[in-house]
Design a protein around this motif. Structure first.
Motif, short mmCIF file in Angstrom:
data_model
loop_
_atom_site.label_atom_id
_atom_site.label_comp_id
_atom_site.label_asym_id
_atom_site.label_seq_id
_atom_site.Cartn_x
_atom_site.Cartn_y
_atom_site.Cartn_z
N PHE A 176 59.38 22.11 26.80
CA PHE A 176 59.42 23.22 25.86
C PHE A 176 60.78 23.24 25.18
O PHE A 176 61.32 22.18 24.89
CB PHE A 176 59.08 24.54 26.58
CG PHE A 176 57.72 24.49 27.17
CD1 PHE A 176 56.63 24.94 26.44
CD2 PHE A 176 57.50 23.94 28.42
CE1 PHE A 176 55.35 24.85 26.96
CE2 PHE A 176 56.22 23.85 28.94
CZ PHE A 176 55.15 24.31 28.20
N GLY A 211 48.25 47.74 35.06
CA GLY A 211 46.98 47.05 34.84
C GLY A 211 46.02 47.09 36.01
O GLY A 211 46.37 47.46 37.12
N SER A 212 44.80 46.68 35.72
CA SER A 212 43.82 46.58 36.77
C SER A 212 43.72 45.12 37.15
O SER A 212 44.06 44.22 36.38
CB SER A 212 42.48 47.09 36.26
OG SER A 212 42.09 46.33 35.13
N HIS A 213 43.22 44.86 38.32
CA HIS A 213 43.18 43.49 38.81
C HIS A 213 41.81 42.86 38.58
O HIS A 213 40.92 42.98 39.40
CB HIS A 213 43.54 43.49 40.30
CG HIS A 213 43.60 42.11 40.86
ND1 HIS A 213 43.88 41.84 42.17
CD2 HIS A 213 43.45 40.92 40.27
CE1 HIS A 213 43.86 40.54 42.37
NE2 HIS A 213 43.59 39.95 41.23
N THR A 214 41.66 42.25 37.42
CA THR A 214 40.39 41.59 37.13
C THR A 214 40.67 40.19 36.62
O THR A 214 40.66 39.93 35.43
CB THR A 214 39.61 42.35 36.03
OG1 THR A 214 40.06 43.70 36.00
CG2 THR A 214 38.13 42.27 36.26
N PRO A 216 40.41 36.58 35.29
CA PRO A 216 39.37 35.89 34.52
C PRO A 216 38.83 34.72 35.32
O PRO A 216 39.54 34.11 36.10
CB PRO A 216 40.12 35.39 33.29
CG PRO A 216 41.55 35.38 33.69
CD PRO A 216 41.73 36.42 34.74
N GLN A 217 37.56 34.43 35.14
CA GLN A 217 36.96 33.36 35.94
C GLN A 217 36.77 32.04 35.18
O GLN A 217 36.74 30.99 35.78
CB GLN A 217 35.60 33.82 36.48
CG GLN A 217 35.70 34.97 37.47
CD GLN A 217 36.65 34.69 38.62
OE1 GLN A 217 36.76 33.56 39.08
NE2 GLN A 217 37.37 35.68 39.09
N HIS A 218 36.63 32.13 33.89
CA HIS A 218 36.33 30.89 33.17
C HIS A 218 37.35 30.55 32.11
O HIS A 218 37.79 31.43 31.38
CB HIS A 218 34.95 30.97 32.55
CG HIS A 218 33.89 31.14 33.59
ND1 HIS A 218 33.58 30.16 34.51
CD2 HIS A 218 33.13 32.20 33.91
CE1 HIS A 218 32.64 30.60 35.31
NE2 HIS A 218 32.34 31.84 34.98
N ASP A 219 37.68 29.26 32.06
CA ASP A 219 38.59 28.75 31.04
C ASP A 219 39.82 29.57 30.81
O ASP A 219 40.38 29.57 29.76
CB ASP A 219 37.83 28.59 29.73
CG ASP A 219 37.92 27.14 29.30
OD1 ASP A 219 37.76 26.88 28.13
OD2 ASP A 219 38.19 26.29 30.17
N ASN B 103 40.88 26.09 36.28
CA ASN B 103 39.65 25.57 35.68
C ASN B 103 39.84 24.18 35.07
O ASN B 103 38.86 23.48 34.82
CB ASN B 103 39.14 26.52 34.60
CG ASN B 103 38.64 27.82 35.20
OD1 ASN B 103 38.13 27.84 36.33
ND2 ASN B 103 38.80 28.92 34.48
N GLN B 130 53.90 23.46 21.81
CA GLN B 130 54.50 24.05 23.01
C GLN B 130 55.18 25.37 22.68
O GLN B 130 55.04 26.36 23.39
CB GLN B 130 55.51 23.08 23.62
CG GLN B 130 54.91 21.75 24.03
CD GLN B 130 55.91 20.84 24.71
OE1 GLN B 130 57.10 21.13 24.78
NE2 GLN B 130 55.44 19.71 25.22
#
Lengths: 219, 219
Positions: A176, A211-214, A216-219, B103, B130
């Motif tokens: 970076f 925040g709430s703890h959710t 993400p599951q995909h990508d 993922n 980047q």
DNA sequence: TGTACATCAGTGAACGCGCGTTCACTGATGTAC
DNA sequence: TGTACATCAGTGAACGCGCGTTCACTGATGTAC
């Protein structure tokens, strides 16, 4: 006229020479540039001699890494003092980690680059060396957060280590945006201080205030 | 009966097929397991065809990495919302980063593993990709610390990114103590919250409240 | 202590394989008329 | 639109090299007497 234990002495000597040569070559060209022939030449033995001491190059690299880990551990241990307040102690550890990485860039990198082929495992004594390093961090963490049990201390120590390692690693790697040397020191300093303020401001076992703890599951 | 631009169309098609095949193989075996022959076979072209589109495997890997970076960027962008309070926003970014890494483990790892031979440089457009990623982090950082100029925001964003990356990286790599999956989520959550508390507790531009700044120079 | 034999650490040439890259060739696409 | 030629994208066999690991051999070390 066979002197006593001459065989064993020579064996140890050869092992040392090979280890030294391998260390030198890793420091010069990294793990990927390591070649059995270079090591043998440097150690002053035949190519096959290497394989009478180490099963293969992986085993040799593990031996080098273990030695590096021990040197790192000594450095860190030297910076450890029970009298020092835990916050300052963590800062010290961070600084010394950065210094070690700077002074041994490729050996240090080898610790994290080296992977075994699928299905092979690192030997226990090597893993033990890794855990020992974390113990130095876990101690001041325990002082700052006495309510944690020792396993939680280790897990948090690991997280802190990983964070600091990430900063040092990406910086020395010039990933970076490149950072001037002085900036890296300042950033690391600032970052650890930030963590310490966070630790002072509240128990890390509290539920996050944000925040709430959710996840993400995909990508 | 030559149709218009058929050459160019085929060229782009071939490029896509090669890129897709390379992506697939990196995701399967990592950068080190990448073989020109596998890619060509999968892309349905001859071995030499690969070299009519990409100068060498490095160029191909850069193309794959750039695509991965863009996908990561889209993911992160989708999690970005100006209405969200900056603290919560940073937590969201962290969660999505972890999710993306989980993922796409090898593609994600390839971003950091790939290095060019001494003396070769990454192309500018790749570096720009980047930097773009960091911008998403710099924004909420700027909201939390309005006194920072935009360069400082980027530097701090980079540091935050590196820290989170370190945690994700060492965990997914199973370095040091292995962590159960759920623990990693909780640790990352806890860690970012800790940082946020630190940010609330004081300006990060203050001098650290701990210790004197005397970085060690040797070993 | 000295001699005869046994062992095995260490030798280094050879094996075996992998694999990135090249290049003389060809057939599909493009161009000119 | 059709024909003749030119171009060059794409082919795939061959090049060239690197390099980890093995193994039949030998000479230094150890053992027995």
């Amino acid at each position: 006229m066979a002197e006593q234990g001459k065989r064993e002495t020579k064996r140890e000597d050869l092992r040392t020479r090979i280890l030294t040569a391998a260390t030198k070559h890793i420091e010069k060209s990294g793990i990927l540039g390591l070649r059995a022939r270079d090591i043998a030449e440097d150690a002053g033995c035949a190519l096959g001699g290497l394989y009478t001491v180490f099963a293969d190059l992986d085993a040799l690299i593990i031996a080098v890494n273990s030695q590096t880990l021990q040197r790192l551990d000594e450095t860190v241990e030297a910076a450890t003092n029970d009298q020092t307040p835990p916050g300052e102690q963590l800062l010290l550890l961070g600084r010394h980690y950065l210094a070690f990485a700077r002074n041994n860039p490729r050996l240090w990198r080898a610790l994290f680059e080296h992977r075994l082929a699928e299905g092979r495992e690192f030997p226990d004594w090597h893993l033990a060396n890794q855990v020992k390093l974390l113990t130095h961090i876990a101690k001041p963490v325990g002082k700052l957060q006495p309510q944690l049990d020792s396993q939680a201390q280790m897990i948090h120590a690991r997280t802190l280590f990983a964070a600091v390692h990430g900063i040092v690693s990406i910086s020395l790697d010039n990933r970076f945006i490149g950072l001037p040397t002085a900036t890296l020191d300042a950033e690391l300093e600032r970052f650890i201080s930030l963590l310490l303020r966070g630790l002072e401001a509240g128990s890390s076992l509290d539920h996050p205030s944000y925040g709430s703890h959710t996840p993400p599951q995909h990508d």
